[in-house]
Design an enzyme around this catalytic site. Structure first.
Site, short mmCIF file in Angstrom:
data_model
loop_
_atom_site.label_atom_id
_atom_site.label_comp_id
_atom_site.label_asym_id
_atom_site.label_seq_id
_atom_site.Cartn_x
_atom_site.Cartn_y
_atom_site.Cartn_z
N CYS A 160 25.23 31.28 45.09
CA CYS A 160 25.10 30.45 43.89
C CYS A 160 26.16 29.35 43.88
CB CYS A 160 25.21 31.35 42.65
SG CYS A 160 25.16 30.42 41.11
N CYS A 163 27.66 28.58 40.56
CA CYS A 163 28.70 29.51 40.09
C CYS A 163 30.02 29.28 40.82
CB CYS A 163 28.29 30.96 40.36
SG CYS A 163 26.60 31.34 40.01
N ASP A 164 29.95 29.07 42.12
CA ASP A 164 31.17 29.17 42.93
C ASP A 164 31.61 27.88 43.62
OD1 ASP A 164 31.30 31.89 42.31
OD2 ASP A 164 29.86 32.37 43.88
#
Ligand code: NDP
Length: 336
Positions: A160, A163-164
């Site tokens: 993701c 997300c990261d």
């Protein structure tokens, strides 16, 4: 809720530590509606069916909240002009469902029998029965299946970018895959990373032309064709990857700080194998513009039945549809 608190919830959830208290309601009675899964689709179905006085029971899963729990900023969900953190969006939506009387069980269903009504759902030994079932179990990111990929999951390996990605400022990252997701992730990662390498196993992309062109024109992205990752290597965090060229069989080690796996999603439908009609990769099939599955009284909403749009808002929309479909179906079939 402060950003700090949200961050810790997000992190704890990623580490599998968030355990929402469960209000266990062992029902000997037959429920009107059980909802399996607690992402935007399931929670919206809960809000609508609770407000329709169906007294829904939600089996929300061990890791409640679905994919948005591992997302940071959600900027495209209508109603939040300044954006909202994924976990917070799920928490307020859960609160909204609870406000109208939804009951929650924070466990995974382990077995279902949809062969006749009432439908049977088990959590371990515990049996629940229901007149209608709304399935909103979502989809999960697919991984390559390398042991080293598992070792470095959350330590440089991710599925993701949203997300990261921000953890890889000015670093080198690899994106695996040749579909639209890989293109989207690679483009997104150029906001942070110094260089993005796309590793693709063939010599052409599966992605739509417009998204592939965008990638090919991006000076920060380079494609390594006909190649796969054989091993992720590092000390504590990812430091390098071993690549194999599938045409020459030659292997090479490349320094790398992050590996984003973007090879598609798998719908969470193992529980329904042989009981509900699915497409060739396991997405539940729904009928026409409804949420009806192949079994009357069983409805599907969200990513579990949607390989195309996969957005929080479309999931919520189909969750609403499933609740209305279930309510009308109960009316017509004398269940409520
Ligand atoms: P896809 O199935 O379209 O693509 C998966 C990619 O991963 C393929 O290129 C495939 O290679 C590769 N792959 C699969 N398994 C492996 C493996 N084990 N090792 C190496 N590579 C592998 O999935 P996506 O998630 O990209 O897209 C799913 C759907 O969502 C599509 O319909 C897509 O259009 C849509 N989507 C749309 C977006 C948008 O419009 N904004 C954004 C994201 C997704 P190969 O090509 O060789 O099979």
């Amino acid at each position: 809720m402060t950003t700090e608190v949200l961050r810790s919830i997000l992190l704890a959830n990623k580490l599998g530590r968030v355990k929402v208290k469960w209000e266990h309601d062992v029902g000997e009675n037959v429920e009107n509606v059980i909802i399996l899964g607690s992402g935007p689709a399931g929670l919206t179905a809960a809000i609508y069916s609770a407000r329709a006085n169906l007294n829904p029971l939600m089996i929300e899963g061990d890791e409640a909240g679905g994919q948005l729990m591992t997302t940071t900023e959600v900027e495209n969900y209508p109603g939040f002009a300044k954006g909202i953190q994924g976990p917070e969006l799920m928490m307020v939506t859960r609160e909204q469902a609870a406000r109208f009387g939804t009951r929650f069980i924070t466990r995974n269903a382990t077995k279902v029998d949809l062969s006749k009504r009432p439908f049977k759902i088990w959590i371990g030994e515990q049996l629940y029965q229901t007149q209608t079932l709304i399935i909103s179990t979502g989809a999960s990111a697919k991984y390559l299946g390398l042991p080293s990929e598992k070792t470095f999951l959350g330590r440089g390996v991710s599925a993701c970018a949203t997300c990261d990605g921000a953890f890889f400022k000015n670093q080198q990252v690899a994106v695996v895959g040749g579909g639209d997701t890989a293109m989207e992730e690679a483009n997104f990662l150029t906001r942070f990373a110094a260089k993005v390498w796309i590793i693709h196993r063939r010599d052409s992309f599966r992605a739509s032309k417009i998204m592939a062109d965008r990638v090919l024109k991006n000076p920060k992205i380079e494609v390594i064709w006909n190649s796969t990752i054989e091993e992720v290597m590092g000390e504590g965090v990812v430091k390098s990857i071993k690549l194999k060229n599938l045409l020459t069989q030659k292997e090479q080690v490349m320094p790398m700080d992050g590996v984003f796996v973007a090879i598609g999603h798998k719908p969470n439908t193992d529980l329904f194998a042989g009981q509900l009609e699915m497409n060739d990769v396991g997405y539940l099939l729904t009928k026409g513009k409804t949420t009806y599955t192949s079994v009357p009284g069983v409805f599907a909403a969200g990513d579990v039945q949607d390989p195309n749009y996969r957005q929080a808002i479309t999931a919520a929309g189909t969750g609403c549809m499933a609740a209305i479909d279930a309510e009308r179906w109960l009316e017509a079939n004398g269940g409520h």
